[in-house]
Design a protein around this motif. Structure first.
Motif, PDB file in Angstrom:
ATOM      1  N   PRO A 130       0.785  -1.232   0.000  1.00 31.62           N
ATOM      2  CA  PRO A 130       0.000   0.000   0.000  1.00 31.62           C
ATOM      3  C   PRO A 130       0.818   1.285   0.000  1.00 31.62           C
ATOM      4  O   PRO A 130       0.253   2.363  -0.022  1.00 31.62           O
ATOM      5  N   VAL A 131       2.155   1.187   0.013  1.00 27.20           N
ATOM      6  CA  VAL A 131       2.981   2.398  -0.018  1.00 27.20           C
ATOM      7  C   VAL A 131       2.761   3.146  -1.332  1.00 27.20           C
ATOM      8  O   VAL A 131       2.737   4.375  -1.376  1.00 27.20           O
ATOM      9  N   SER A 132       2.588   2.414  -2.432  1.00 26.80           N
ATOM     10  CA  SER A 132       2.446   3.046  -3.736  1.00 26.80           C
ATOM     11  C   SER A 132       1.025   3.547  -3.972  1.00 26.80           C
ATOM     12  O   SER A 132       0.822   4.607  -4.545  1.00 26.80           O
ATOM     13  N   ASN A 133       0.044   2.790  -3.556  1.00 23.14           N
ATOM     14  CA  ASN A 133      -1.345   3.177  -3.770  1.00 23.14           C
ATOM     15  C   ASN A 133      -2.241   2.380  -2.838  1.00 23.14           C
ATOM     16  O   ASN A 133      -2.074   1.174  -2.686  1.00 23.14           O
ATOM     17  N   ASN A 134      -3.185   3.070  -2.218  1.00 24.17           N
ATOM     18  CA  ASN A 134      -4.164   2.381  -1.383  1.00 24.17           C
ATOM     19  C   ASN A 134      -5.351   1.954  -2.230  1.00 24.17           C
ATOM     20  O   ASN A 134      -5.891   2.747  -3.013  1.00 24.17           O
ATOM     21  N   ILE A 135      -5.738   0.720  -2.089  1.00 23.46           N
ATOM     22  CA  ILE A 135      -6.902   0.216  -2.798  1.00 23.46           C
ATOM     23  C   ILE A 135      -8.154   0.852  -2.199  1.00 23.46           C
ATOM     24  O   ILE A 135      -8.233   1.073  -0.984  1.00 23.46           O
ATOM     25  N   PRO A 136      -9.163   1.187  -3.013  1.00 23.84           N
ATOM     26  CA  PRO A 136     -10.391   1.787  -2.468  1.00 23.84           C
ATOM     27  C   PRO A 136     -11.029   0.912  -1.397  1.00 23.84           C
ATOM     28  O   PRO A 136     -10.888  -0.322  -1.404  1.00 23.84           O
ATOM     29  N   TYR A 137     -11.722   1.577  -0.474  1.00 24.96           N
ATOM     30  CA  TYR A 137     -12.493   0.831   0.511  1.00 24.96           C
ATOM     31  C   TYR A 137     -13.673   0.160  -0.172  1.00 24.96           C
ATOM     32  O   TYR A 137     -14.180   0.640  -1.201  1.00 24.96           O
ATOM     33  N   GLY A 138     -14.115  -0.954   0.397  1.00 22.29           N
ATOM     34  CA  GLY A 138     -15.274  -1.635  -0.157  1.00 22.29           C
ATOM     35  C   GLY A 138     -16.517  -0.766  -0.069  1.00 22.29           C
ATOM     36  O   GLY A 138     -16.652   0.060   0.839  1.00 22.29           O
ATOM     37  N   ALA A 161     -18.757   4.961  -1.411  1.00 20.14           N
ATOM     38  CA  ALA A 161     -17.408   4.391  -1.442  1.00 20.14           C
ATOM     39  C   ALA A 161     -16.391   5.500  -1.216  1.00 20.14           C
ATOM     40  O   ALA A 161     -16.641   6.658  -1.555  1.00 20.14           O
ATOM     41  N   GLN A 162     -15.254   5.129  -0.635  1.00 18.90           N
ATOM     42  CA  GLN A 162     -14.205   6.106  -0.340  1.00 18.90           C
ATOM     43  C   GLN A 162     -12.839   5.530  -0.699  1.00 18.90           C
ATOM     44  O   GLN A 162     -12.670   4.301  -0.829  1.00 18.90           O
ATOM     45  N   ASP A 163     -11.865   6.435  -0.840  1.00 19.95           N
ATOM     46  CA  ASP A 163     -10.504   6.032  -1.156  1.00 19.95           C
ATOM     47  C   ASP A 163      -9.546   6.856  -0.302  1.00 19.95           C
ATOM     48  O   ASP A 163      -9.662   8.090  -0.228  1.00 19.95           O
ATOM     49  N   ALA A 164      -8.613   6.188   0.366  1.00 19.65           N
ATOM     50  CA  ALA A 164      -7.694   6.877   1.269  1.00 19.65           C
ATOM     51  C   ALA A 164      -6.810   7.881   0.543  1.00 19.65           C
ATOM     52  O   ALA A 164      -6.353   8.864   1.134  1.00 19.65           O
ATOM     53  N   ASP A 165      -6.561   7.665  -0.751  1.00 16.43           N
ATOM     54  CA  ASP A 165      -5.720   8.572  -1.529  1.00 16.43           C
ATOM     55  C   ASP A 165      -6.535   9.669  -2.216  1.00 16.43           C
ATOM     56  O   ASP A 165      -5.970  10.492  -2.943  1.00 16.43           O
ATOM     57  N   ASN A 166      -7.842   9.637  -2.007  1.00 15.63           N
ATOM     58  CA  ASN A 166      -8.745  10.578  -2.688  1.00 15.63           C
ATOM     59  C   ASN A 166      -8.642  10.488  -4.200  1.00 15.63           C
ATOM     60  O   ASN A 166      -8.798  11.483  -4.914  1.00 15.63           O
ATOM     61  N   ASP A 167      -8.361   9.286  -4.703  1.00 12.54           N
ATOM     62  CA  ASP A 167      -8.330   9.069  -6.148  1.00 12.54           C
ATOM     63  C   ASP A 167      -9.756   9.135  -6.705  1.00 12.54           C
ATOM     64  O   ASP A 167     -10.715   8.773  -6.016  1.00 12.54           O
ATOM     65  N   PRO A 168      -9.925   9.577  -7.944  1.00 11.42           N
ATOM     66  CA  PRO A 168     -11.256   9.525  -8.561  1.00 11.42           C
ATOM     67  C   PRO A 168     -11.710   8.075  -8.714  1.00 11.42           C
ATOM     68  O   PRO A 168     -10.909   7.204  -9.078  1.00 11.42           O
TER      69      PRO A 168
END
Length: 227
Positions: A130-138, A161-168
């Motif tokens: 997860p250092v490179s990218n966090n997978i979206p939450y379920g 749904a949410q994403d820790a990196d705030n990715d679209p």
């Protein structure tokens, strides 16, 4: 004259028998010639999956009796596949290792035949560092809530749904009367969708959450009943 007539009759009978024998020759069974490859559905090519207990999906494009075999390998040439299994449905769950690259394909053939045809080969990765990218939450359900009964000819599927990196994020919507449900729409940007109901019965739906880095979180199957 009599001799000529006799010769003519013999020649005619010979021609008739030759033609009859020719007509008895049958073309090769169509089952061998119309065999086509299965279509892969999920996990999609180059996907990064949060689940290592993963549900594989495909479509059988053949009519009549056909034997479909799923192959999953850590090598693209499938020299030593870790899974090689004949399957009767169009989905199957396998438990895989984390942080691993896999390749998968379907091989189809007619029972008792040595002729086979392979699908495309798709690659995917299970939960990376997860250092490179966090997978979206379920995804979480907003409505219709699980197990509820609804009325009318339509229903509004709604989730969060949410994403820790705030990715679209985009969403694949699965919906139908079978469990697991088929894909209804891919790459949806909204977190709700209206669906048509085909009468009374139980309906199943699921959301797959994807970020813009090809990571995905696969939601559970929810259901509701229409009256």
């Amino acid at each position: 004259m009599k001799k000529e007539v006799t010769s003519f009759l013999i020649a005619f009978i010979f021609m008739f028998l030759s033609c009859s024998k020719s007509d008895d020759t049958q073309p090769p069974p169509p089952e061998e010639s119309d065999l086509v490859a299965a279509t892969l559905s999920f996990p999609t090519n180059n996907l990064i999956c949060t689940n290592f207990q993963l549900e594989f999906r495909w479509s059988n494009n053949n009519t009549g009796a056909v034997e479909n075999q799923i192959e999953i390998s850590k090598e693209q040439n499938f020299t030593n596949p870790i899974i090689r299994e004949v399957v009767t449905a169009t989905f199957k769950i396998f438990t895989l290792e984390k942080n691993t690259t896999y390749y998968w394909r379907m091989v189809s053939k007619r029972p008792g035949s040595e002729t086979s045809v392979a699908s495309e080969i798709w690659k995917f990765d299970t939960e990376p560092n997860p250092v490179s990218n966090n997978i979206p939450y379920g995804p979480t359900i907003l409505g219709p809530t699980n197990g509820i009964t609804v009325s009318g000819n339509t229903a509004n599927l709604s989730w969060n749904a949410q994403d820790a990196d705030n990715d679209p994020l985009t969403y694949d919507v699965y919906f139908g009367t079978s469990n697991p449900p088929p894909l209804l729409a891919a790459g949806v940007t909204q977190t709700s969708r209206n669906v048509d109901l085909q009468g009374a019965g139980t309906y199943y739906w699921r959301i797959v959450v994807k970020d813009d880095k090809q990571s995905a979180a696969i939601g559970q199957v929810w259901n509701f009943t229409a009256n």
